[in-house]
Enzyme design. Sequence first.
Site, PDB file in Angstrom:
ATOM      1  CG  LEU A 174      -2.135  -1.624   0.814  1.00 50.93           C
ATOM      2  CD1 LEU A 174      -1.232  -2.432   2.077  1.00 50.93           C
ATOM      3  CD2 LEU A 174      -3.232  -0.649   1.700  1.00 50.93           C
ATOM      4  CB  CYS A 175       0.256   4.225   0.422  1.00 47.38           C
ATOM      5  SG  CYS A 175       0.792   6.386   0.018  1.00 47.38           S
ATOM      6  CB  SER A 176       5.579   5.147   0.912  1.00 47.41           C
ATOM      7  OG  SER A 176       5.367   5.020   2.040  1.00 47.41           O
TER       8      SER A 176
END
Length: 561
Positions: A296-298
């Site tokens: 997720l995300c970074s």
Amino acid sequence: MTTEPDDVPIGAPLDLVLTDAARHPWRRFGPSASTAKALLGVARDPVPVARRVGGLVRELGAVVAGSSDVAPAPRDRRFADEAWRTNPLLRRVMQGYLAAADAALDVVDHVDLEPHDALRVHAGVSNWVDALAPSNNPLLNPTALKAVVDTAGANLVRGARHLARDLATPPRVPRMVEPDAFVVGKTVAATPGHVVARTEQFELLQYTPTTPTVRRDPLLVVPPVINKFYVVDMAPGRSLVEYLVGEGHQVFVMSWRNPDARHSAWDLDVYGGAVIAALDATRAVTGAPRTLTLSLCSGGTISSMVLAHLAATGRLDVIGGAALSVSVLDQSATGLTGELLTPNAAEAAVRASAARGYLDGRTLAEVFAWLRPNDLVWNYWVESYLLGRSPKPFDVLFWNSDTTRMTAGLHRDFIELSGGNTLVRPGGATMLGTPVDLGAITVDSYVTAGTTDHICPWQGCYATTRLYGGTSRFVLSSAGHVASIVNPPSNPKATRLVADDTPDSPDEWFAKAEKVQGSWWPDFSAWLHERSGDLVPAPDAAGSTDHPALGPAPGTYVHAP
């Protein structure tokens, strides 16, 4: 004429967000070199500006005369109180503001500037326009004035206390949730499980099966490094982990340690090595030949670089499939990369975090709030300071306020990675000494995004389907950055867009996509089932001989301040 509020903001590239956080978000309100260029541009060619100002003067005349048709957009909650329409004075104040705001932004957009200067000036003017809304003024907001009468002014006393409290410590924005609204391990991050591995960088959580059989190959969740892991384990009934466990999947989650100045040297290679260690542990515990990932995300940036490293070293066969949610690998897809960020600003940000040893997560939370000021700043300004109300409990906002730090080394690497957009070029970046080629990741991938994501625009997330070398499925959820993740099947408003293939253009995909009612979680579970091996008996106990259970989930790292 209808004026749209800032409710569908432009996404911001990672390097810009991280640079703003290392310096100071309030800099966005001050003048800059771009402001001076804009003023010079107006001086060189004043005719368009004069024409727009003339139009504004005529519109303001109509406002005073009561004949103006200026109105807020239907979704503009700032002017929801009926008094903005029925009170002649307030209606004129609102219409005058909307007309002036529209004129100010139009003038900025028509000044002849380089793209990066135009975007900087537009961002600065937009922030001032939002801040000066009459709905933020206690002497003009009709809801606040009614509260003064109803509470004999107690609302303003409470609001003053709230303001003093919020200004005392970062993030210096109105509080969105009370710090005791939830309890980690009881009302959030409460899915039963155990810690089965612990390193300097992370704890590995194995969740207790609730079905008699499970899929052979486990799922490893790689969460963002900016907040804590339980974005995937919110309140019961809203937890993705809880749902996937109930679907018969073996779920493991990395819980990152909250670093401090002692860990300033931890960089992308250190975090990439941690992901590899977690992958190895999931196979050791389950005895499975492969692991699937959800990043997720970074966390998606790190895991993608790790998968490229595994491909380069001939070990990609230990991966059964890769899923990414709200993660942008091609920063050019945001449309802003490099436009709002100068090399000097990036260097100053890196120096600032290096001096401290880390990037403070509370400051980063402030930056994220200012990406959507009407929703995440001024809305709570009115509720907390003008009306004197305490915020309602909401697990997503509680998680959002439970910030973590980012090491100076990782901060530096992310800015360099994003500023140069190096992941789109084979060999443009390295992971653990090997060149990163995302096209070498030939496993199947599952990519999700949110339609109104203000941090990772869905078009940027879609670009991953063209960067990865395998077969991709893209699912577009009808929500924003976090809400597109926390999207349980019980949500009656949830919808998603899906298509059978992933053409080169996101617009082409969007044109052929079909709208489907419901959350993406069941679709993802079905995708996992097809790639996670046979059904096997659920394990009787957590861990294994080499990885014994070290304690109950959610572990100890999640509690560290």
